[in-house]
Design an enzyme around this catalytic site. Structure first.
Site, PDB file in Angstrom:
ATOM      1  CG  ASP A 228      -1.945  -1.141   1.172  1.00 10.12           C
ATOM      2  OD1 ASP A 228      -2.257  -1.622   0.068  1.00 10.12           O
ATOM      3  OD2 ASP A 228      -2.394  -1.562   2.247  1.00 10.12           O
ATOM      4  CD  GLU A 229       4.141   3.028   2.406  1.00  7.89           C
ATOM      5  OE1 GLU A 229       4.245   4.109   1.808  1.00  7.89           O
ATOM      6  OE2 GLU A 229       3.972   2.934   3.636  1.00  7.89           O
TER       7      GLU A 229
END
Length: 285
Positions: A228-229
């Site tokens: 999720d980066e």
């Protein structure tokens, strides 16, 4: 009807004369500029340019590229040229929640998204019925710790066999390995059911509910080895309140997720997204 349309994307270190040199070279091929967007990132000194052009039918992609070779050499350009008429092939991956997938299929059906779904891949059987109805090949590949590498190898083969340009994780609830994420960096878009960077990982709506937030949202981003980066392409939020339950948050979020993912896919397929280190430059209409 006798014209051909192309999308050109240019990235390089910023220098004087880039736009003038590129547009002059295009003019030598009789190209008419239909749309032009540019951005200079002052912090990184990177320059980004997207140009939509229309050329006479006898001017092919190789001819356009040839005319730009002097500019490529002079400015050390990273250049990509795509013909607009081509229909990109995509693979949709989904688990049990199919709302985002169904929205993508609808937007393709009505022509808002110009793409061909080469396959639907899932770790569950739930989406098979929809795939059969739409005439799309369906692959049921259950994933566990023991077979993850094997299943990802099959997915990599499928991408190559179908010549797919994009993998869309439409609520595919499996984490891809670092190796796979790195191999196909810039080719995988995920929809995260939260307004990142808040509430990463599992059950973000429930996390948001527990924190009593007043806004929830969804984030479409490119997949990287860091969970999720990845570089963010598109986001949207919606107001919520204290009277709503966690299930109400989830219901409101489904609509946001579907819209955000569809827009991100559209921007990508139209060549409107350019990677800028850990960020993106998105040339929206």
């Amino acid at each position: 009807m006798n014209d051909t349309s192309y999308i050109l994307r240019v990235a390089c270190d910023d220098q004087p004369g880039i736009v003038a040199t590129v547009t002059s070279a295009l003019a030598t091929r009789g190209a008419n500029i239909a749309e032009s967007n540019q951005f200079w990132d002052r912090h990184t000194n990177k320059f980004f340019l997207r140009v939509a052009i229309i050329t006479p039918a006898d001017i092919d992609k190789e001819s356009v590229a040839l005319s730009l070779n002097p500019a490529v050499d002079r400015f050390n350009l990273k250049l990509k040229i795509d013909e607009v008429a081509r229909r990109p092939r995509i693979i949709i991956m989904v688990s049990k929640f199919d709302h985002a997938m169904l929205h993508l299929l609808y937007q393709i059906k009505v022509g808002w998204l110009d793409a061909e779904v080469a396959a639907i891949v899932s770790n569950h059987e739930d989406a098979r019925k929809v795939a059969d109805q739409e005439g799309i090949p369906f692959y049921h590949w259950p994933v566990n710790k023991e077979n993850k590498a094997e299943q990802e190898a099959k997915l990599a083969d499928l991408i190559k066999e179908t010549k797919s340009e994009l993998v869309v994780l439409a609520r595919y609830m499996q984490v891809l390995t670092n190796e796979f994420s790195s191999q196909f960096y810039g080719m995988i878009i995920n929809i995260h059911h939260s307004f990142l960077p808040s509430f990463k990982g599992a059950k973000p709506y429930h996390q948001a509910y527990e924190r009593g937030v007043k806004l929830i949202g969804a984030t479409a981003h490119y997949v990287t080895p860091d969970l999720d980066e990845g570089p963010i392409i598109e986001q949207e939020t919606e107001r919520v309140n204290h009277a709503m339950s966690a299930d109400d948050f989830v219901a409101a979020g489904r609509d946001i997720e579907s819209r955000v993912l569809a827009r991100a896919v559209k921007y990508h397929l139209e060549g409107r997204v350019m990677l800028n280190d850990h960020r993106t430059v998105v040339f929206t209409l």
